[in-house]
Design an enzyme around this catalytic site. Structure first.
Site, PDB file in Angstrom:
ATOM      1  N   SER A   1      -5.437  15.249 -12.283  1.00 58.09           N
ATOM      2  CA  SER A   1      -6.599  14.759 -13.280  1.00 58.09           C
ATOM      3  C   SER A   1      -7.065  16.259 -13.823  1.00 58.09           C
ATOM      4  O   SER A   1      -6.524  17.407 -13.445  1.00 58.09           O
ATOM      5  CB  SER A   1      -7.852  14.651 -12.211  1.00 58.09           C
ATOM      6  OG  SER A   1      -8.919  14.466 -12.845  1.00 58.09           O
TER       7      SER A   1
ATOM      8  N   ALA B   1     -10.469  17.723  -4.674  1.00 58.55           N
ATOM      9  CA  ALA B   1      -9.734  18.406  -3.755  1.00 58.55           C
ATOM     10  C   ALA B   1      -8.125  17.783  -3.712  1.00 58.55           C
ATOM     11  O   ALA B   1      -7.360  18.588  -3.654  1.00 58.55           O
ATOM     12  CB  ALA B   1     -10.140  18.507  -2.231  1.00 58.55           C
TER      13      ALA B   1
ATOM     14  N   ASP C   1       0.951  -0.984   0.095  1.00 58.89           N
ATOM     15  CA  ASP C   1       0.084  -0.081   0.013  1.00 58.89           C
ATOM     16  C   ASP C   1       1.013   1.226  -0.036  1.00 58.89           C
ATOM     17  O   ASP C   1       1.892   1.298   0.751  1.00 58.89           O
ATOM     18  CB  ASP C   1      -0.911  -0.183   1.303  1.00 58.89           C
ATOM     19  CG  ASP C   1      -2.079   1.023   1.401  1.00 58.89           C
ATOM     20  OD1 ASP C   1      -1.627   2.265   0.989  1.00 58.89           O
ATOM     21  OD2 ASP C   1      -2.997   0.703   1.473  1.00 58.89           O
TER      22      ASP C   1
ATOM     23  N   LYS D   1      -6.826  16.028  -5.941  1.00 61.05           N
ATOM     24  CA  LYS D   1      -6.128  16.157  -7.275  1.00 61.05           C
ATOM     25  C   LYS D   1      -5.720  17.784  -7.511  1.00 61.05           C
ATOM     26  O   LYS D   1      -4.772  17.986  -8.140  1.00 61.05           O
ATOM     27  CB  LYS D   1      -7.318  16.064  -8.515  1.00 61.05           C
ATOM     28  CG  LYS D   1      -7.657  14.694  -8.612  1.00 61.05           C
ATOM     29  CD  LYS D   1      -6.490  13.623  -8.932  1.00 61.05           C
ATOM     30  CE  LYS D   1      -6.444  12.340  -8.322  1.00 61.05           C
ATOM     31  NZ  LYS D   1      -5.204  11.644  -8.620  1.00 61.05           N
TER      32      LYS D   1
ATOM     33  N   TYR E   1     -12.607  13.938  -4.000  1.00 61.13           N
ATOM     34  CA  TYR E   1     -11.481  13.553  -4.934  1.00 61.13           C
ATOM     35  C   TYR E   1     -10.894  15.000  -5.793  1.00 61.13           C
ATOM     36  O   TYR E   1      -9.736  14.837  -5.924  1.00 61.13           O
ATOM     37  CB  TYR E   1     -12.311  12.720  -6.034  1.00 61.13           C
ATOM     38  CG  TYR E   1     -11.355  12.122  -7.092  1.00 61.13           C
ATOM     39  CD1 TYR E   1     -10.496  11.496  -7.019  1.00 61.13           C
ATOM     40  CD2 TYR E   1     -11.668  12.756  -8.193  1.00 61.13           C
ATOM     41  CE1 TYR E   1      -9.651  10.961  -8.056  1.00 61.13           C
ATOM     42  CE2 TYR E   1     -10.792  12.554  -9.693  1.00 61.13           C
ATOM     43  CZ  TYR E   1      -9.623  11.497  -9.342  1.00 61.13           C
ATOM     44  OH  TYR E   1      -9.002  11.147 -10.449  1.00 61.13           O
TER      45      TYR E   1
END
Ligand SMILES: NC(=O)c1ccc[n+]([C@@H]2O[C@H](COP(=O)([O-])OP(=O)(O)OC[C@H]3O[C@@H](n4cnc5c(N)ncnc54)[C@H](OP(=O)(O)O)[C@@H]3O)[C@@H](O)[C@H]2O)c1
Length: 272
Positions: free
Chosen positions: A144, A159, A64, A161, A157
């Protein structure tokens, strides 16, 4: 002058599927050796076989990205197996479809840990080693198009990126004089496992997993397209990697004109 990638080494996270897997293969095709990471080791072994088939080598570091010490382990693996490294691509990440008020604190923190902090840790660790050794190199992070305009139901999400985009912009200028390039990658909708994982994490309607099928074709791309753009950027370093001129232009207009952003979102992506 273009960078000759032959024999150079890249470390990539999130290689068990999608953009990471495609980029690993494209880097091997360009003559690079690799250190590859994700949690699913069987998938990493398959990618390593493809890399081998292209005449290059891939060392696997399973785990991970939020595990303590994993960034150093990847860098150690590169130096042990190949002597040094030239670039890192912090690509591992996932999405979540939830309104901001419905996110638990734990969900928000986990998303920032995986998408933001783990990637930043890898870029910082790699940057420090390059600086210490006086070598040039290239640090990339998979952000993104949503780094530039947030979508309702994807606030957390978006935030993460946007945070990736900001930190890459700052690092680019901090490291430029040391011969270290920093680039952020801004894919649009890409046909990967991303939407399946996002639907499962969000415990929401699994039809969300089919999102790429319902999006206009011009806004959907295969992961190989992103992979080729990343390799082009490794050869000729640029600040931001985009694979859609239209989305890039619209994102710029939304930033410049917030009322255009509000109008567009209200029409195209109203909250559930
Ligand atoms: N697909 C899109 O439309 C799109 C658009 C813009 C940006 N992106 C970005 O592109 C990147 C790659 O996504 P993708 O589309 O290729 O999705 P994907 O097919 O789901 O791949 C995600 C990769 O990240 C790995 N990963 C996720 N969590 C991890 C963790 N905690 N530790 C280690 N590895 C982890 C996964 O491997 P394991 O599960 O085996 O660990 C997998 O290899 C992400 O950063 C995503 O935000 C995607």
């Amino acid at each position: 002058m273009a960078v000759d990638l032959t024999g150079k080494v890249i470390i990539i996270t999130g290689v068990s599927s999608g953009i990471g897997a495609a980029t690993a293969v494209e880097c091997a095709r360009a003559g690079m050796d690799l250190v590859i990471n994700a949690r699913r080791e069987d998938r990493l072994k398959r990618v390593a076989e493809s890399v081998k088939g292209l005449g290059r080598r891939a060392a696997i570091v399973t785990g991970d990205v939020t595990e303590a010490g994993i960034s150093e382990r990847m860098l150690d693996a590169a130096e042990k197996e190949f002597g040094s490294f030239h670039s890192v691509f912090a690509n591992a990440g996932y999405g979540m479809t939830k309104q901001v008020l419905d996110n638990t604190d734990e969900q928000l923190r986990r998303m920032f840990d995986v998408n933001f902090f783990a990637g930043v840790e890898l870029l910082r660790a790699a940057g420090r080693r390059l600086l210490r050794s006086g070598r040039s190199g290239h640090l990339l992070m998979c952000s993104s198009c949503l780094s530039k305009f947030a979508l309702p139901n994807h606030g957390a999400y978006s935030a993460t990126k946007a945070a990736q985009n900001s930190i890459c912009s700052a690092m680019r200028h901090e490291l430029k004089s040391h011969g270290i390039d920093v680039s952020s990658v801004h894919p649009i909708t890409t046909t990967t496992e991303f939407f399946k994982v996002s639907a499962s994490v969000s415990e929401c309607d699994p039809t969300n997993a089919d999102l790429p099928k319902h999006s206009p074709r011009m806004f959907v791309q295969p992961p190989e397209r992103v992979a080729r753009a990343v390799v082009r950027c490794l050869r000729r370093p640029c600040s931001e990697v985009w694979t859609s001129h239209i989305v890039r232009t619209v994102a710029g207009a939304m930033t410049a004109f917030p009322r255009f952003y509000d109008w567009s979102i209200a029409r195209a992506a109203p909250p559930d």
